[in-house]
Design an enzyme around this catalytic site. Structure first.
Site, PDB file in Angstrom:
ATOM      1  N   LYS A 186     -55.865   4.044 -24.374  1.00  0.00           N
ATOM      2  CA  LYS A 186     -55.331   3.412 -25.584  1.00  0.00           C
ATOM      3  C   LYS A 186     -54.648   2.135 -25.099  1.00  0.00           C
ATOM      4  O   LYS A 186     -53.518   2.159 -24.627  1.00  0.00           O
ATOM      5  CB  LYS A 186     -54.327   4.341 -26.263  1.00  0.00           C
ATOM      6  CG  LYS A 186     -54.266   4.198 -27.775  1.00  0.00           C
ATOM      7  CD  LYS A 186     -53.823   2.818 -28.252  1.00  0.00           C
ATOM      8  CE  LYS A 186     -52.320   2.660 -28.237  1.00  0.00           C
ATOM      9  NZ  LYS A 186     -51.918   1.255 -28.474  1.00  0.00           N
ATOM     10  N   GLU A 262     -44.448   5.306 -15.989  1.00  0.00           N
ATOM     11  CA  GLU A 262     -43.915   4.082 -15.378  1.00  0.00           C
ATOM     12  C   GLU A 262     -43.217   3.333 -16.502  1.00  0.00           C
ATOM     13  O   GLU A 262     -43.880   2.800 -17.398  1.00  0.00           O
ATOM     14  CB  GLU A 262     -45.054   3.291 -14.736  1.00  0.00           C
ATOM     15  CG  GLU A 262     -45.635   4.060 -13.552  1.00  0.00           C
ATOM     16  CD  GLU A 262     -46.853   3.444 -12.899  1.00  0.00           C
ATOM     17  OE1 GLU A 262     -47.484   2.555 -13.495  1.00  0.00           O
ATOM     18  OE2 GLU A 262     -47.179   3.862 -11.784  1.00  0.00           O
ATOM     19  N   CYS A 296     -42.348  -5.569 -15.266  1.00  0.00           N
ATOM     20  CA  CYS A 296     -41.401  -4.449 -15.205  1.00  0.00           C
ATOM     21  C   CYS A 296     -40.540  -4.520 -13.961  1.00  0.00           C
ATOM     22  O   CYS A 296     -39.402  -4.075 -13.957  1.00  0.00           O
ATOM     23  CB  CYS A 296     -42.163  -3.132 -15.252  1.00  0.00           C
ATOM     24  SG  CYS A 296     -43.366  -3.004 -13.930  1.00  0.00           S
ATOM     25  N   GLU A 398     -32.804  -3.980 -21.033  1.00  0.00           N
ATOM     26  CA  GLU A 398     -34.016  -4.687 -20.617  1.00  0.00           C
ATOM     27  C   GLU A 398     -34.426  -5.670 -21.711  1.00  0.00           C
ATOM     28  O   GLU A 398     -34.574  -5.282 -22.870  1.00  0.00           O
ATOM     29  CB  GLU A 398     -35.163  -3.690 -20.381  1.00  0.00           C
ATOM     30  CG  GLU A 398     -36.416  -4.377 -19.872  1.00  0.00           C
ATOM     31  CD  GLU A 398     -37.614  -3.430 -19.747  1.00  0.00           C
ATOM     32  OE1 GLU A 398     -37.894  -2.688 -20.709  1.00  0.00           O
ATOM     33  OE2 GLU A 398     -38.267  -3.457 -18.699  1.00  0.00           O
TER      34      GLU A 398
HETATM   35  P1  NAD Z   1     -44.419   0.085 -25.427  1.00  0.00           P
HETATM   36  O1  NAD Z   1     -43.755   1.333 -24.976  1.00  0.00           O
HETATM   37  O2  NAD Z   1     -43.938  -0.547 -26.679  1.00  0.00           O
HETATM   38  O3  NAD Z   1     -45.982   0.326 -25.646  1.00  0.00           O
HETATM   39  C1  NAD Z   1     -46.807   0.796 -24.605  1.00  0.00           C
HETATM   40  C2  NAD Z   1     -47.988   1.535 -25.202  1.00  0.00           C
HETATM   41  O4  NAD Z   1     -47.531   2.723 -25.839  1.00  0.00           O
HETATM   42  C3  NAD Z   1     -48.763   0.750 -26.255  1.00  0.00           C
HETATM   43  O5  NAD Z   1     -50.135   0.981 -26.050  1.00  0.00           O
HETATM   44  C4  NAD Z   1     -48.278   1.381 -27.553  1.00  0.00           C
HETATM   45  O6  NAD Z   1     -49.207   1.281 -28.601  1.00  0.00           O
HETATM   46  C5  NAD Z   1     -48.097   2.818 -27.134  1.00  0.00           C
HETATM   47  N1  NAD Z   1     -47.170   3.609 -27.968  1.00  0.00           N
HETATM   48  C6  NAD Z   1     -46.078   3.186 -28.640  1.00  0.00           C
HETATM   49  N2  NAD Z   1     -45.476   4.226 -29.267  1.00  0.00           N
HETATM   50  C7  NAD Z   1     -46.211   5.338 -28.985  1.00  0.00           C
HETATM   51  C8  NAD Z   1     -46.115   6.715 -29.333  1.00  0.00           C
HETATM   52  N3  NAD Z   1     -45.123   7.171 -30.093  1.00  0.00           N
HETATM   53  N4  NAD Z   1     -47.043   7.565 -28.857  1.00  0.00           N
HETATM   54  C9  NAD Z   1     -48.047   7.136 -28.068  1.00  0.00           C
HETATM   55  N5  NAD Z   1     -48.211   5.833 -27.708  1.00  0.00           N
HETATM   56  C10 NAD Z   1     -47.298   4.948 -28.153  1.00  0.00           C
HETATM   57  O7  NAD Z   1     -44.318  -0.925 -24.196  1.00  0.00           O
HETATM   58  P2  NAD Z   1     -44.835  -2.439 -24.151  1.00  0.00           P
HETATM   59  O8  NAD Z   1     -43.910  -3.253 -24.997  1.00  0.00           O
HETATM   60  O9  NAD Z   1     -46.289  -2.491 -24.377  1.00  0.00           O
HETATM   61  O10 NAD Z   1     -44.598  -2.812 -22.602  1.00  0.00           O
HETATM   62  C11 NAD Z   1     -43.405  -3.304 -22.092  1.00  0.00           C
HETATM   63  C12 NAD Z   1     -42.617  -2.181 -21.418  1.00  0.00           C
HETATM   64  O11 NAD Z   1     -43.400  -1.601 -20.381  1.00  0.00           O
HETATM   65  C13 NAD Z   1     -41.340  -2.645 -20.740  1.00  0.00           C
HETATM   66  O12 NAD Z   1     -40.310  -1.723 -20.994  1.00  0.00           O
HETATM   67  C14 NAD Z   1     -41.710  -2.622 -19.246  1.00  0.00           C
HETATM   68  O13 NAD Z   1     -40.613  -2.480 -18.370  1.00  0.00           O
HETATM   69  C15 NAD Z   1     -42.617  -1.460 -19.199  1.00  0.00           C
HETATM   70  N6  NAD Z   1     -43.484  -1.534 -18.010  1.00  0.00           N
HETATM   71  C16 NAD Z   1     -43.239  -0.689 -16.964  1.00  0.00           C
HETATM   72  C17 NAD Z   1     -44.024  -0.760 -15.818  1.00  0.00           C
HETATM   73  C18 NAD Z   1     -43.764   0.142 -14.638  1.00  0.00           C
HETATM   74  O14 NAD Z   1     -44.601   0.169 -13.750  1.00  0.00           O
HETATM   75  N7  NAD Z   1     -42.655   0.857 -14.592  1.00  0.00           N
HETATM   76  C19 NAD Z   1     -45.072  -1.687 -15.758  1.00  0.00           C
HETATM   77  C20 NAD Z   1     -45.297  -2.531 -16.842  1.00  0.00           C
HETATM   78  C21 NAD Z   1     -44.498  -2.438 -17.983  1.00  0.00           C
END
Ligand code: NAD
Length: 494
Positions: A186, A262, A296, A398
């Protein structure tokens, strides 16, 4: 500028069982380009029907030729996937550039080649990993032999963010497939391009149908949630925000499905007075501003030892002001936009909060002037603050934008205490010439990944993940195998 550079409006369909299909509901939503807000395409929104179909396709694939392939056959196919991405390099660069608006140079030198490399690296890991065995004494003296084998977990749900779409997706898809699983991806609603394109690659190289599936959609009450709740999904791997992780963990609890997370971070950089000053500035520039701060592992809190504090702040300011926001195709561009207008609202709200909480705005704090169509894009100024207490929102939360707060410190103990004073624990960067101190401090910082005199220097064989609220589990090298396989022990009485 934009008309000659704009591409045709795309139709992003799901990729299920080797076919590109539209949503049964007919529902779509728009993807807009971050640089100028132009329409990139319409994304089909997956519902329960599409998730059910993808799970069926993946389950069927796990009974088909994929499950009978030897490790050599499977890994040879993954090498072909990497080669096909490389052959279609320009398509991948264009798709990711349209989705994220980040400079072409970054796509060409990092995000796309590393996305392809993941397939080769995990193929090699799987081919070369040993499993344990024990000779066990028994009362009759004949003994027994215990040995472990690794078997795939089944169907893996892969939920991805938007900040490095191909790289972060293949970081999960490649080991999952190398271990013999089928996947349902997804992608983020902001970045449908490269996940869709990868479907074409899978078909071109002969990955059996149903092994790699993509269902587009949103999170709650949409494809994301339906996928994580589906009882046919054996395990869920997720990269994204910490609070989304909490929702997915609840969904995974039904059926006791394994999760690998992550999550977010609020990473500290510690700059000691004895550091190589130029290297610390160079590294901090990258860790604060790369990908417009949407990394991240990026640094949003810098702690600088007092004797070099003023010089450090002045130099970082000068360098930040020299960044050039612009079109991703322009070689002079060194700063892209934020991913969306919505995310810009969030980042700008922190710029406001910093002012309201009494920050000294060293540079930035607003929206840059962009010419022509770029004026419609989601640009923000690179921003540096000083003078806030550790309790301020921009020091604690963040932001995921091109910004940092810089605080002076007076002792090693104080630096460690400040770095650890957060709910997150993803990464840190330490800048010092004193190697004893580097080892000492590195061991005391509660994070999954520490860099000394570098940042984002990655060896993909090493464990990657976060402590505290930055994640669960470790991926990378053999650590990925822990999540993507079940270890099965076989005991043979001799
Ligand atoms: P997000 O959590 O908003 O979305 C990530 C994914 O989850 C998307 O595909 C979204 O559609 C899906 N999603 C959202 N709600 C959901 C639910 N209830 N059930 C299932 N899926 C759901 O994150 P984002 O804004 O896309 O990415 C930024 C975040 O990702 C930041 O917090 C960043 O730190 C983190 N990040 C972490 C790493 C790591 O390796 N630790 C790497 C990259 C990004």
């Amino acid at each position: 500028m934009s008309s000659e550079r704009s591409t045709a409006v795309r139709d992003f369909r799901h990729f299920i069982g080797g076919e590109f299909i539209a949503s049964e509901s007919g529902k779509t939503f728009e993807k807009r380009r971050p640089t100028d807000n132009a329409l990139v395409g319409h994304i089909h929104e997956g519902g329960q029907a599409e998730v059910d179909a993808a799970v069926r396709a993946a389950r069927d694939a796990m009974q088909g030729p994929w499950s009978r392939m030897t490790v050599e056959q499977r890994t040879a196919l993954l090498y072909k996937v990497a080669d096909e991405i490389t052959r279609r390099f320009d398509d991948f660069v264009a798709a990711e550039m349209a989705d994220t608006g980040q400079p072409r140079s970054m796509m060409e030198h990092a995000f796309i080649p590393r996305g392809a490399a993941n397939f080769k690296i995990f193929a090699d890991v799987v081919k070369n990993v040993a499993t344990e065995s024990f000779q066990t004494p028994t009362p009759d003296g004949a003994g027994a032999l215990n040995y472990a084998i690794r078997v795939p977990k089944g169907v893996i749900g892969v939920i991805c963010p938007w900040n490095a779409p191909l790289l972060l997706m293949t970081w999960k898809v490649a080991p999952a497939l190398a271990c013999g699983n089928a996947v349902i991806v997804k992608p983020s609603e902001e970045t449908p391009g490269t996940a869709t394109l990868l479907g074409e690659v899978m078909n071109a190289v002969g990955i059996p149908k149903g092994v790699y599936n993509v269902v587009h959609g949103l999170g709650p009450n949409s494809a994301g949630e339906f996928l994580t709740r589906h009882s046919g999904v054996s395990a869920i791997t997720f990269t994204g925000e910490t609070r989304t992780g909490a929702a997915i963990m609840k969904a995974g609890a039904d059926g006791i499905r394994d999760v690998s997370f992550e999550l977010g971070g609020k990473n500290a950089g510690l700059v000691f007075a004895d550091c190589d000053f130029d290297a610390a500035i160079e590294g901090s520039m990258r860790s604060v501003f790369l990908n417009c701060g949407q990394v991240c592992l990026g640094t949003e809190r810098l702690y600088v030892e007092r004797p070099i504090f003023d010089r450090f702040v002045a130099t970082l300011k000068e360098r930040a002001e020299a960044l050039k926001p612009g079109h991703p195709e322009d070689r002079a561009t060194t700063l892209g936009p934020l991913i969306s207008q919505e995310h810009r609202q969030k980042v700008l709200s922190y710029y406001e909060k910093a002012r309201a909480e009494g920050a000294t705005v060293v540079t930035g704090g607003g929206i840059p002037e962009m010419s022509g169509d770029l004026g419609q894009g989601s640009w923000v100024q690179p921003t540096i603050w000083t003078g806030l207490p550790e309790t301020a929102s921009v020091v604690r939360e963040e932001i995921f934008g091109p910004c940092c707060h810089i605080t002076p410190f007076d002792s090693e103990d104080e630096a460690v205490r400040l770095a650890n004073d957060t709910q997150y624990g993803l990464s840190t960067a330490i800048w010092t010439r004193d190697l004893s101190r580097a080892h000492r401090v590195a061991a005391r910082i509660d994070v999954g990944i520490t860099w000394v005199n570098s940042w984002f220097l990655r060896d993909l064989r090493t464990p990657f993940g976060g402590s505290k609220q930055s994640g669960i589990g470790r991926e990378g090298g053999v650590h990925s195998l822990e999540f993507y396989t079940e270890l099965r022990n076989i005991c043979v009485k001799l």
